[in-house]
Each structure stands twice: as C-alpha cells, then as structure tokens.
Design a protein around this motif. Structure first.
Motif, mmCIF file in Angstrom:
data_model
loop_
_atom_site.group_PDB
_atom_site.id
_atom_site.type_symbol
_atom_site.label_atom_id
_atom_site.label_comp_id
_atom_site.label_asym_id
_atom_site.label_seq_id
_atom_site.Cartn_x
_atom_site.Cartn_y
_atom_site.Cartn_z
ATOM 1 N N TYR A 35 0.862 -1.123 0.047
ATOM 2 C CA TYR A 35 0.068 0.081 -0.015
ATOM 3 C C TYR A 35 0.966 1.259 0.123
ATOM 4 O O TYR A 35 1.975 1.274 0.459
ATOM 5 N N SER A 36 0.370 2.050 -0.805
ATOM 6 C CA SER A 36 1.151 3.465 -0.849
ATOM 7 C C SER A 36 0.431 4.567 -0.974
ATOM 8 O O SER A 36 -0.838 4.467 -1.465
ATOM 9 N N THR A 37 0.582 5.761 -0.245
ATOM 10 C CA THR A 37 -0.131 6.973 -0.127
ATOM 11 C C THR A 37 0.541 8.061 -0.971
ATOM 12 O O THR A 37 0.156 9.072 -1.098
ATOM 13 N N THR A 38 1.798 7.448 -1.814
ATOM 14 C CA THR A 38 2.460 8.126 -2.595
ATOM 15 C C THR A 38 2.344 7.871 -3.912
ATOM 16 O O THR A 38 3.465 8.114 -4.852
ATOM 17 N N GLY A 39 1.517 7.353 -4.658
ATOM 18 C CA GLY A 39 1.192 6.938 -5.765
ATOM 19 C C GLY A 39 2.138 5.733 -6.145
ATOM 20 O O GLY A 39 2.450 4.811 -5.416
ATOM 21 N N LEU A 40 2.139 5.475 -7.633
ATOM 22 C CA LEU A 40 2.685 4.311 -8.036
ATOM 23 C C LEU A 40 4.330 4.269 -8.032
ATOM 24 O O LEU A 40 4.895 3.154 -7.638
ATOM 25 N N ASN A 41 4.828 5.332 -7.889
ATOM 26 C CA ASN A 41 6.437 5.344 -7.406
ATOM 27 C C ASN A 41 6.715 4.848 -6.079
ATOM 28 O O ASN A 41 7.438 3.950 -5.762
ATOM 29 N N GLY A 42 5.535 5.410 -5.203
ATOM 30 C CA GLY A 42 5.803 4.690 -3.747
ATOM 31 C C GLY A 42 5.252 3.224 -3.792
ATOM 32 O O GLY A 42 5.959 2.566 -2.966
ATOM 33 N N MET A 43 4.422 2.862 -4.372
ATOM 34 C CA MET A 43 3.938 1.446 -4.534
ATOM 35 C C MET A 43 5.294 0.860 -5.133
ATOM 36 O O MET A 43 5.625 -0.353 -4.610
#
Length: 126
Positions: A35-43
C-alpha cells in the motif's frame, strides 16, 4: 470506478477447479500486496523493499549483482562448445563476471518447435 478501491487476489473461484482425493492437500499461491499513499512510485518502491527483504535469498540481496553476458542474441540455437568459449573469452577482458547459457543447450532444441523443458544436455552441442 472513481474513488473506489478494488482488490483481486488469490484463486479465481469462478473458473478454478482442483479435485482432491481424501487425505490430499492443496496449497494456494502466496499473494504479495503493498500500500502506498504516494502513488505508483511509492508502490514500486514498496514492492522493491518487499522483494529485497522478504523474497530475495541471494547473497547479492543488498550488493551489486555480477555483470553478465547471455549468449542468446549472439547464437540463438546455433552454438557449440567452441562458439560459447569464444564468447566467454571475449567477454572476460571487458569485465563480464558471469556467463548465462540460454536456450538451446538441451534435448533436440534447435528451433522453437522441439524439446522445450526436457532438460537433458544436447551432447551434439556441448
């Protein structure tokens, strides 16, 4: 679909069927989720961390991997021990640290129509 989250994982119960005899067992494949709250890069970064920390077992887990050469584009199915040795000899002075012998070393694998996955060394080539 806007503002909704949808998760699909595990075995597809709609068209998956596996019969078990009495006493048999079945293990489902693992599911890896992040799970990421920072979009695809975070994911993407979370998946990289997950794979490095939980899946990778290599001694290169946190180190640079060896520089390698793969014979596929140079030879396709057309090689013998001498051709493989000449590629390896030419690669070593360039700093290549590992050689990967790709498709064509097993069975009667001289094209895409035969022997995929039989894993017996083709003694005519090697």
């Amino acid at each position: 679909p806007i503002g909704q989250t949808r998760l699909t994982m595990g075995i597809n119960e709609y068209n998956f069927d596996w019969r078990l005899a009495a006493g048999d067992s079945f293990q489902t494949p693992e599911v890896a989720m992040v799970y990421s709250t920072t979009g695809l890069n975070g994911m993407s970064q979370a998946y990289h961390d997950l794979l490095r920390d939980r899946v990778a077992r290599s001694r290169y887990k946190r180190e640079p991997r060896p520089i390698l050469i793969n014979n596929w584009e140079a030879t396709y199915f057309d090689f013998d021990a001498n051709k493989i040795q000449s590629i390896s000899d030419a690669a070593a002075p360039l700093g290549i640290e590992m050689f990967v012998l790709d498709d064509g070393w097993f069975g009667h694998r001289n094209d895409d129509n035969s022997s995929l996955g039989d894993w017996f060394v083709n003694r005519n080539k090697l």
